[in-house]
Design an enzyme around this catalytic site. Structure first.
Site, PDB file in Angstrom:
ATOM      1  N   MET A 327       4.192   1.042   5.346  1.00 23.31           N
ATOM      2  CA  MET A 327       2.964   1.351   5.981  1.00 23.31           C
ATOM      3  C   MET A 327       2.115   2.343   4.632  1.00 23.31           C
ATOM      4  SD  MET A 327       0.685   0.933   8.008  1.00 23.31           S
ATOM      5  CE  MET A 327      -0.672   1.416   7.913  1.00 23.31           C
ATOM      6  N   GLU A 328       0.852   2.313   4.465  1.00 21.78           N
ATOM      7  CA  GLU A 328       0.194   2.332   3.803  1.00 21.78           C
ATOM      8  C   GLU A 328      -0.274   3.798   3.751  1.00 21.78           C
ATOM      9  OE1 GLU A 328      -2.425  -0.801   6.365  1.00 21.78           O
ATOM     10  OE2 GLU A 328      -0.580  -0.407   4.697  1.00 21.78           O
ATOM     11  N   GLU A 353       2.139  -1.433  -0.804  1.00 21.44           N
ATOM     12  CA  GLU A 353       1.655  -0.507  -0.353  1.00 21.44           C
ATOM     13  C   GLU A 353       0.461   0.750  -1.267  1.00 21.44           C
ATOM     14  OE1 GLU A 353       1.965  -0.625   2.814  1.00 21.44           O
ATOM     15  OE2 GLU A 353       3.146  -2.229   2.682  1.00 21.44           O
ATOM     16  N   GLU A 375      -5.625  -6.739   4.338  1.00 22.82           N
ATOM     17  CA  GLU A 375      -4.400  -7.728   3.656  1.00 22.82           C
ATOM     18  C   GLU A 375      -4.558  -8.657   2.556  1.00 22.82           C
ATOM     19  OE1 GLU A 375      -2.126  -5.481   4.348  1.00 22.82           O
ATOM     20  OE2 GLU A 375      -2.591  -4.309   5.957  1.00 22.82           O
ATOM     21  N   ASP A 431      -2.349  -7.082  16.757  1.00 23.89           N
ATOM     22  CA  ASP A 431      -1.204  -7.184  16.083  1.00 23.89           C
ATOM     23  C   ASP A 431      -1.009  -9.216  15.599  1.00 23.89           C
ATOM     24  OD1 ASP A 431       0.215  -5.575  16.263  1.00 23.89           O
ATOM     25  OD2 ASP A 431       1.500  -6.370  18.113  1.00 23.89           O
TER      26      ASP A 431
END
Length: 657
Positions: A327-328, A353, A375, A431
């Protein structure tokens, strides 16, 4: 060319129309960013900022109604949060955080009398507004709880109020916060907590306008038991003492989902002067060794797309229940321990990331319908980074494996609209936007543009793109307008409007998608063919194979493989007990489909110790699809308490469906 420009003019018209009444004129929204980090001096180009330089950043324009984020209750077009000041105590006994959140905001339309925020299961005891030099209590209402959106939190604003203070406590069931008992950690002596807020879970820890359309700065004071360390996605206090009182400051405007906190028995190891690793002691040295190429990755990306703009870049390896590969969170990427393979074969996740520091954190999708802007761009930059460090052969292998995953997700999509880069307006949950469609699909679209316009020209364009939209949140249509004006206009015959439309808005992917060809994988195919043609398993020469070749090998094994052939492979290569999580996961999927019984005991152990969603979601689904529901339910009953709440929800849905 009218394609992108028409969209842009339409959006601008809506924005102007929305604020045309006299009482709805937008007010100016600005903040000042101050460069603090000495690392900026080391960059070759100073087009952004130098240490000590101040720059005024204008906040984003009013959002057109058709681009508004549907997953927030907040009235961010009328009043926009600009800064958050947290003062929270970590209570492991009650599994809650409690304290205050001071929230600065600016009214964007005159006459705004309320500030509407997002919350989820927060217990609010008092709200005050700062007006005319003092704090005064003010009225608020908390709406009913929605399982996706949480609750609408509406605060009455006295005249001239520009700041509120909320006194509250989080819920032990907060989906964005996982509380681990000492027994669930490696050290077994101290508890651990970590947050995961993408996409809608910042509201489980703080009342906030929880949408990527709104960017904020924040300060935080976190109080913990004195023998534990707290870290956040912000500049840390520098004492290094375990005093139970930690301060943080994030001076760059970020969306709320990038706020992050971890507390535990955490140690630190330096990689270079501004990159290091946090982890529990048992995995610290191995993590630092696995991630030692991170400085080279940073340099490779900066050489291509401009300087790293966040100061430090650290990583923290979390307990195995962390549900993602990474998680970035800015300045502090959260990473899964399943990446520690011992051979750097899975460090593309680190590159991913880190790449988010340009695409996603620096330039952010303003709406989860546009998740490919985060993304897809990041996956493209990741692949370019792996090519720069490890050669074209590795980059091609990773793209080919990504394309296989993409085609699988396209085939499995619940409905065709979810296979377009621009997600549908009736997206049920964010999601749903985080499939390989946004990741690999977005990457292959950018690869298509690179091929049509030429790599050098496309790199120049991307560098300008990151500069133009730095610290802003944008839509697909904003990108298309910039693309038309700054790349397409110079080479109008490189692509057609129909091709761009097909890539962005049409379900599935066009024939122009890259067809990666890997010489290494061709050799794997030859070995498979020789073995299946009557050769002996001992004739398989795998000593030089990387993880990528193993993943390709397992994926290409024919469905007709017999239990005896599975057993021969397993005996020779110990696949059921592989310590490489990617290889083990791929083998378990094949074993489930083939009904290969010897793999089920180690699969049980894998599901008990690994909480990464990429693995466990598909494994549970495959078990159900192959008639193993009862076995899967028994394992899940034992494993569920150790899974993250996000993973619990997703697997509950898999069983329900």
């Amino acid at each position: 060319m009218s394609f992108a420009r028409t969209l842009f003019v339409s959006a601008s018209f809506v924005a102007i129309a929305a604020c045309s009444p006299k009482d709805s004129q937008p007010t100016e929204d600005t903040t000042v960013i101050v460069a603090e980090e000495a690392e900026y001096v080391e960059q070759d180009e100073m087009e952004f900022m130098v240490p000590g330089e101040e720059r005024e950043v204008v906040w984003d324009a009013l959002t057109p109604e058709e681009a508004r984020d549907k997953f927030t209750y907040s009235n961010y077009n009328d009043a926009r949060v600009t800064h958050l000041n947290l003062d929270l105590t970590v209570d492991f006994d009650t599994k809650t955080l409690f304290g205050t959140a001071e929230i600065n905001f600016r009214k964007r339309t005159r006459g705004t009398a309320t500030l509407i925020l997002d919350t989820s299961k927060l217990d609010v005891s008092k709200v005050e507004a700062f007006t005319e030099g003092q704090w005064v209590e003010t009225d608020f209402t908390m709406g009913p709880h929605d399982p996706v959106m949480g609750s609408k939190f509406e605060v009455s604003l006295p005249d001239r109020a520009r700041k509120i203070r909320v006194t509250y406590r989080t819920s032990p069931e907060a989906e964005g916060i996982q509380w681990l008992s000492p027994e669930q950690t490696a050290g077994k002596e101290h508890p651990f907590l970590f947050t995961q807020f993408q996409a809608l879970n910042a509201r489980t820890m703080v009342p906030i306008q929880d949408t990527p359309a709104v960017r904020i700065t924040y300060d935080a004071r976190i109080r913990t038991p004195k023998d534990l360390l707290a870290v956040m996605s912000a500049r840390q206090d520098v004492s290094g003492d375990l005093d139970g009182d930690y301060s943080f400051k994030m001076t760059r405007p970020i969306p709320s989902y990038l706020i992050a906190l971890a507390v535990g028995d955490i140690k630190f190891k330096k990689i270079n002067n501004h990159i290091g690793v946090y982890a529990e002691d048992y995995i610290l040295d191995a993590s630092a060794e696995e991630f030692e190429d991170t400085p080279k990755m940073e340099k490779a990306i900066a050489d291509l797309y401009g300087p790293y703009r966040w100061g430090r870049y650290d990583l923290i390896v979390l307990p195995p229940s962390f549900p993602f590969g990474g998680m970035e969170n800015p300045r502090l990427s959260f990473m899964t321990p399943t990446l520690i393979a011992g051979d750097k074969s899975l460090t593309n996740v680190v590159a991913h990331e880190l790449a988010h520091s340009w695409s996603g954190n620096l330039v952010t999708n303003s709406n989860w319908r546009d998740a490919w802007l985060n993304e897809g761009f990041t996956s493209y930059v990741e692949n370019r980074t792996m090519e720069a460090l490890y050669g074209e052969g590795r980059a091609v292998m990773e793209r080919l494996l990504d394309k296989q995953s993409l085609m699988r997700d396209v085939e499995a999509a619940a409905r065709p609209e979810l296979t377009a880069l621009k997600m549908p307006a009736d997206l049920g949950h964010p999601d749903d936007a985080f499939s390989q469609v946004s990741y690999a699909g977005g990457m292959f679209f950018l690869k298509f543009l690179e091929e049509r316009f030429g790599r050098d020209r496309f790199d120049e364009f991307l560098r300008a793109y990151f500069n133009e939209f730095a610290f802003k949140s944008i839509t697909t249509e904003d990108f298309l307008t910039f693309f038309e004006d700054n790349l397409w206009a110079d080479q109008p015959d490189a692509v057609t409007e129909a091709e761009i439309n097909e890539w962005i808005y049409q379900p599935g992917f066009p024939d122009s998608i890259e067809k990666p060809q890997s010489e290494a994988f061709n050799k794997v195919d030859a070995q498979i063919n020789a073995w299946m043609g009557g050769g002996d398993v001992d004739g398989l020469e795998t000593s030089a194979w990387t993880t990528h070749e193993w993943l390709y090998f397992i994926a290409q094994l024919p469905e007709s493989l017999t239990p005896e052939q599975m057993a021969a492979l397993d005996e020779r290569f110990q696949l059921s007990t592989s310590q490489n999580a990617e290889i083990a996961n791929a083998w378990y999927l094949r074993a489930i489909n083939a009904g290969y019984e010897p793999a089920f005991e180690p699969l049980d152990a894998f599901l008990m110790r690994v909480g990464r969603g990429k693995f466990i979601y598909r494994l549970y689904a495959a078990l159900i699809e192959n008639g193993r529901r009862d076995w899967a339910e028994e394992v899940y009953d034992r494993a569920r308490p150790g899974y993250h709440p996000i993973a619990q929800r997703r697997i509950d849905d898999i069983f329900a469906q």
